[in-house]
Design a protein around this motif. Structure first.
Motif, PDB file in Angstrom:
ATOM      1  N   GLY A  13     -53.582  13.790  -8.915  1.00 59.40           N
ATOM      2  CA  GLY A  13     -53.771  12.378  -9.246  1.00 59.40           C
ATOM      3  C   GLY A  13     -53.154  11.478  -8.202  1.00 59.40           C
ATOM      4  N   ASN A  14     -51.953  11.866  -7.741  1.00 61.15           N
ATOM      5  CA  ASN A  14     -51.285  11.084  -6.705  1.00 61.15           C
ATOM      6  C   ASN A  14     -52.139  10.965  -5.454  1.00 61.15           C
ATOM      7  N   THR A  15     -52.672  12.100  -4.990  1.00 65.85           N
ATOM      8  CA  THR A  15     -53.484  12.083  -3.780  1.00 65.85           C
ATOM      9  C   THR A  15     -54.753  11.273  -4.003  1.00 65.85           C
ATOM     10  N   LEU A  16     -55.356  11.472  -5.173  1.00 65.68           N
ATOM     11  CA  LEU A  16     -56.639  10.830  -5.442  1.00 65.68           C
ATOM     12  C   LEU A  16     -56.507   9.315  -5.460  1.00 65.68           C
ATOM     13  N   PHE A  17     -55.390   8.801  -5.968  1.00 67.26           N
ATOM     14  CA  PHE A  17     -55.271   7.353  -6.106  1.00 67.26           C
ATOM     15  C   PHE A  17     -54.484   6.701  -4.977  1.00 67.26           C
ATOM     16  N   PHE A  49     -60.208   5.313  -1.531  1.00 69.42           N
ATOM     17  CA  PHE A  49     -61.481   4.724  -1.121  1.00 69.42           C
ATOM     18  C   PHE A  49     -62.683   5.621  -1.419  1.00 69.42           C
ATOM     19  N   PRO A  50     -62.641   6.921  -1.047  1.00 67.71           N
ATOM     20  CA  PRO A  50     -63.760   7.794  -1.449  1.00 67.71           C
ATOM     21  C   PRO A  50     -63.945   7.827  -2.963  1.00 67.71           C
ATOM     22  N   PHE A  51     -62.824   7.776  -3.702  1.00 68.24           N
ATOM     23  CA  PHE A  51     -62.891   7.792  -5.158  1.00 68.24           C
ATOM     24  C   PHE A  51     -63.701   6.611  -5.672  1.00 68.24           C
ATOM     25  N   GLU A  52     -63.440   5.431  -5.082  1.00 68.67           N
ATOM     26  CA  GLU A  52     -64.178   4.243  -5.507  1.00 68.67           C
ATOM     27  C   GLU A  52     -65.626   4.288  -5.031  1.00 68.67           C
ATOM     28  N   ALA A  53     -65.813   4.824  -3.807  1.00 66.38           N
ATOM     29  CA  ALA A  53     -67.167   4.855  -3.250  1.00 66.38           C
ATOM     30  C   ALA A  53     -68.071   5.780  -4.051  1.00 66.38           C
ATOM     31  N   MET A  95     -65.988  10.964   3.523  1.00 66.56           N
ATOM     32  CA  MET A  95     -66.855   9.788   3.516  1.00 66.56           C
ATOM     33  C   MET A  95     -68.239  10.132   4.053  1.00 66.56           C
ATOM     34  N   LEU A  96     -68.292  11.013   5.061  1.00 68.84           N
ATOM     35  CA  LEU A  96     -69.596  11.438   5.574  1.00 68.84           C
ATOM     36  C   LEU A  96     -70.406  12.078   4.458  1.00 68.84           C
ATOM     37  N   PHE A  97     -69.734  12.976   3.713  1.00 64.46           N
ATOM     38  CA  PHE A  97     -70.443  13.676   2.642  1.00 64.46           C
ATOM     39  C   PHE A  97     -70.899  12.714   1.557  1.00 64.46           C
ATOM     40  N   LEU A  98     -69.985  11.791   1.156  1.00 64.84           N
ATOM     41  CA  LEU A  98     -70.346  10.821   0.119  1.00 64.84           C
ATOM     42  C   LEU A  98     -71.507   9.959   0.575  1.00 64.84           C
ATOM     43  N   GLY A  99     -71.473   9.545   1.850  1.00 69.98           N
ATOM     44  CA  GLY A  99     -72.549   8.712   2.383  1.00 69.98           C
ATOM     45  C   GLY A  99     -73.873   9.446   2.350  1.00 69.98           C
ATOM     46  N   ILE A 100     -73.866  10.696   2.816  1.00 69.57           N
ATOM     47  CA  ILE A 100     -75.106  11.467   2.847  1.00 69.57           C
ATOM     48  C   ILE A 100     -75.655  11.649   1.444  1.00 69.57           C
ATOM     49  N   GLU A 101     -74.752  11.906   0.483  1.00 66.55           N
ATOM     50  CA  GLU A 101     -75.213  12.110  -0.886  1.00 66.55           C
ATOM     51  C   GLU A 101     -75.782  10.826  -1.484  1.00 66.55           C
ATOM     52  N   THR A 102     -75.070   9.698  -1.265  1.00 65.84           N
ATOM     53  CA  THR A 102     -75.564   8.429  -1.803  1.00 65.84           C
ATOM     54  C   THR A 102     -76.949   8.127  -1.244  1.00 65.84           C
ATOM     55  N   LEU A 103     -77.102   8.371   0.058  1.00 66.34           N
ATOM     56  CA  LEU A 103     -78.392   8.120   0.712  1.00 66.34           C
ATOM     57  C   LEU A 103     -79.461   9.056   0.152  1.00 66.34           C
ATOM     58  N   SER A 104     -79.153  10.354   0.094  1.00 64.89           N
ATOM     59  CA  SER A 104     -80.189  11.327  -0.265  1.00 64.89           C
ATOM     60  C   SER A 104     -80.576  11.214  -1.736  1.00 64.89           C
TER      61      SER A 104
END
Lengths: 455, 162
Positions: free
Chosen positions: B130-134, B139-143, A116-125
């Protein structure tokens, strides 16, 4: 969690608002109203039900910093009234991307997992790269976007490399999992420390600390004013909140291994930031270097994290963000994106606009750290936190360099009060944002407990 | 047998990566990057992660690098236009790069295990991925959607004509 969804939805609404003529006129109003509502909601979700606690942990720390970021963003949207007029029809796109930046920022302050940290940083940057280049008609804006993108991608590589090292050592991305691993392993593998240092490099770049600060002056100078004010306030606060959250959550037990590296970075940041700022003639560049110097003081709070310095970091973030946003609001009111605004052009402001001159003085005094403004107590708190942890030499250096800082902030104040070159007309009005920022600098300076009791 | 395969693949990867940097002609550089990506895909297969290997070939070697090549040819950049840097900068770059190399070697030395052993042998199969991802990483997948939406909006904003 809810906050993140709401901000993203607001961004999508803003993207589609351009479809109808009548809606387009009011996009900004809708966003400001929406952001105020979301800020209110954040305060009610202080202890709400968590949905994915192993990914986003919306604890008190996250809620407080989310509120700060949302308030700053709201003020920036208030400020952005005539800022995207060069592309009237597509205003909503820029607003939308700015809101996605805020969504990334919220991920960064509430993460409990390195993904999530990485995704956040990427979305921001990634959103910021676009925003920095949003004045396509200006060469320097495109240059800023390109520089920011290349160097930012490079820094992201370091960060990702570090995360991979940490995963290789611990077998987990979760912050609490890493912390457990550090607790229970007597002899940590060297690859773990390599990971910590690489992550630190990536984050030092994002907070524009020396020796990874080279992008900051050029990008701040080239980007449109409103985007620069966004980068210097909301983004900087976010990056520090994420830095502190990660290092206090996961790496606090090995802090004797990384504190020397951080001390060197702080020393360089303080020296380079303050002494280069002395030589600047452009107001925007001066603010960029003062932003680098301030990063040094905020890093002191990260250095002292063993004894919970989150209060000091929060207070300093708010006081710095208020002063910086106020200064940029003044800059936006007197200049446009096209040419460089020299400090000497401020001459005569005390005659032409006495009210704004007074407010600007308050803001600059707060930045310089003169009591009773908020900036003084911010510096006092981070310094006392660092001294309590025994980092005497670096604290002394911070005090000495802050004296250098006073000189260049007073240069700006002196320009405001010196006689104008030409006869000017008097008008007595100031932007509402300048008002609010000066007000915050005074009020939380007089009553620091307002902020300190939040935790 | 696997170990030899690993060494051969690693030699190809590192060799091609070095050639990418050293070739004067940008088109050659891109071709060597494609070769590097293919050999990394080979590493993924050694780790029993077929899905990642296929994605590596399709997305990186296939789509992205071909895009690179096309752009290079459009812009007619196949001549070397390298500006020469001052000696001081060259030395500084060499010293700092060498230091980073030293630090990485030192940190790898203790935890170095050469044979391709993955923690769970079947972690890279599509079903488990796929199992792990879903479930765990839903949440990271959706984000990621927010990231992609912002990127798309940004790309359109930057390339649109007035």
């Amino acid at each position: 969690m809810n906050i993140l969804i709401l901000v993203s939805v607001l961004g999508v609404i803003s993207l589609f608002a351009g479809l109808s003529e009548s809606l387009r006129q009011h996009t900004r109003t809708i966003i400001v109203a929406g952001l105020i509502a979301i800020t209110g909601l954040t305060m009610f979700t202080w202890n709400a039900k968590q949905f994915f606690p192993e990914m986003l942990n919306f604890d008190k720390y996250a809620a407080v910093f989310t509120t700060v970021i949302l308030v700053i963003s709201t003020l920036i949207f208030v400020l952005s009234k005539d800022q995207f007029n060069h592309d009237e029809i597509h205003k909503g796109d820029y607003y939308g991307i700015m809101l996605f930046t805020v969504a990334g920022a919220i991920m960064m302050v509430s993460f409990s997992n390195l993904t999530m940290l990485f995704l956040g940083i990427e979305t921001l940057s990634v959103s910021l790269y676009t925003l920095a280049g949003s004045r396509k008609d200006l060469l320097k804006s495109s240059e800023a976007a390109f520089k920011y993108f290349l160097l930012g991608a490079f820094a992201t590589g370091f960060l990702l490399f570090g995360i991979a090292f940490i995963y290789g050592a611990t077998g987990t991305f979760s912050v609490s999992g890493i912390s457990d691993y550090v607790h229970n392993t007597p002899q940590l593998p060297a690859i773990f420390y390599g990971g910590v240092i690489l992550i630190m490099i990536g984050l030092l770049f994002k907070v524009s600390a020396a020796p990874f600060h080279f992008w900051a002056p050029d990008v701040y100078e080239g980007s449109p004013n409103i985007i620069t004010s966004f980068m210097a306030t909301a983004v900087k606060v976010t990056a520090f909140a994420a830095f502190y959250r990660l290092f206090s959550g996961a790496f606090v037990d090995v802090n004797e291994k990384w504190d020397n590296a951080l001390i060197i970075a702080i020393a360089l940041t303080l020296l380079i930031g303050n002494f280069t700022a002395l030589a600047q003639t452009g107001l925007k560049r001066l603010l960029a270097y003062s932003g680098i110097a301030n990063a040094g003081y905020m890093l002191l709070a990260v250095l002292a994290l063993k004894n919970d310095a989150s209060n000091a970091l929060l207070y300093y973030s708010i006081s710095y963000a208020a002063a910086s946003l106020g200064a940029f609001a003044v800059l936006i009111s007197v200049s446009d994106d096209e040419k460089t605004f020299e400090i000497s052009s401020l001459k005569g402001m005390s005659k032409s606009n006495p009210l704004q001159a007074v407010l600007f003085t308050i803001i600059m005094l707060s930045m310089a750290g003169i009591p009773p403004m908020a900036g003084f107590f911010g510096k006092y708190m981070v310094l006392s936190a660092a001294i309590k942890e025994g980092y005497l030499a670096i604290s002394l250096l911070a005090i000495l360099t802050s004296l250098v800082g006073i000189y260049y902030y007073f240069k700006v104040i002196a320009a405001v009060y010196s006689a104008p070159d030409t006869e000017v007309q008097t008008e007595n009005k100031a932007n509402i944002v300048v008002f609010i920022c000066a007000g915050i600098s005074l009020v939380i300076g007089a009553y620091p407990d307002l902020i300190l009791n939040l935790f | 047998m696997l170990l030899y395969l690993f060494y051969i693949l690693s030699a190809i990867t590192v060799g091609c990566a070095l050639l990418t940097i050293f070739s004067k002609n940008p088109v050659y550089s891109v071709l060597f990057v494609i070769a590097t990506f293919f050999s990394i895909a080979g590493h993924f297969i050694l780790l029993n992660a077929q899905f990642l290997a296929i994605v590596q070939v399709i997305v990186y070697a296939g789509a992205i690098m071909v895009l690179f090549l096309t752009v290079l040819m459009y812009l007619n950049l196949n001549k070397s236009v390298e500006s020469s840097k001052p000696l001081l900068i060259k030395i500084a770059a060499m010293v700092s790069g060498g230091l980073l190399f030293l630090v990485l070697i030192a940190s790898f030395k203790s935890g170095l295990s050469i044979a391709p052993t993955s923690v769970r042998g079947d972690a890279g199969l599509i079903k488990n991925l796929g199992n792990t991802l879903f479930t765990e990483y839903l949440f990271p997948f959706e984000a990621t959607a927010v990231l992609f939406l912002s990127t798309m909006a940004g790309a359109i904003t930057l390339t649109r004509k007035k």
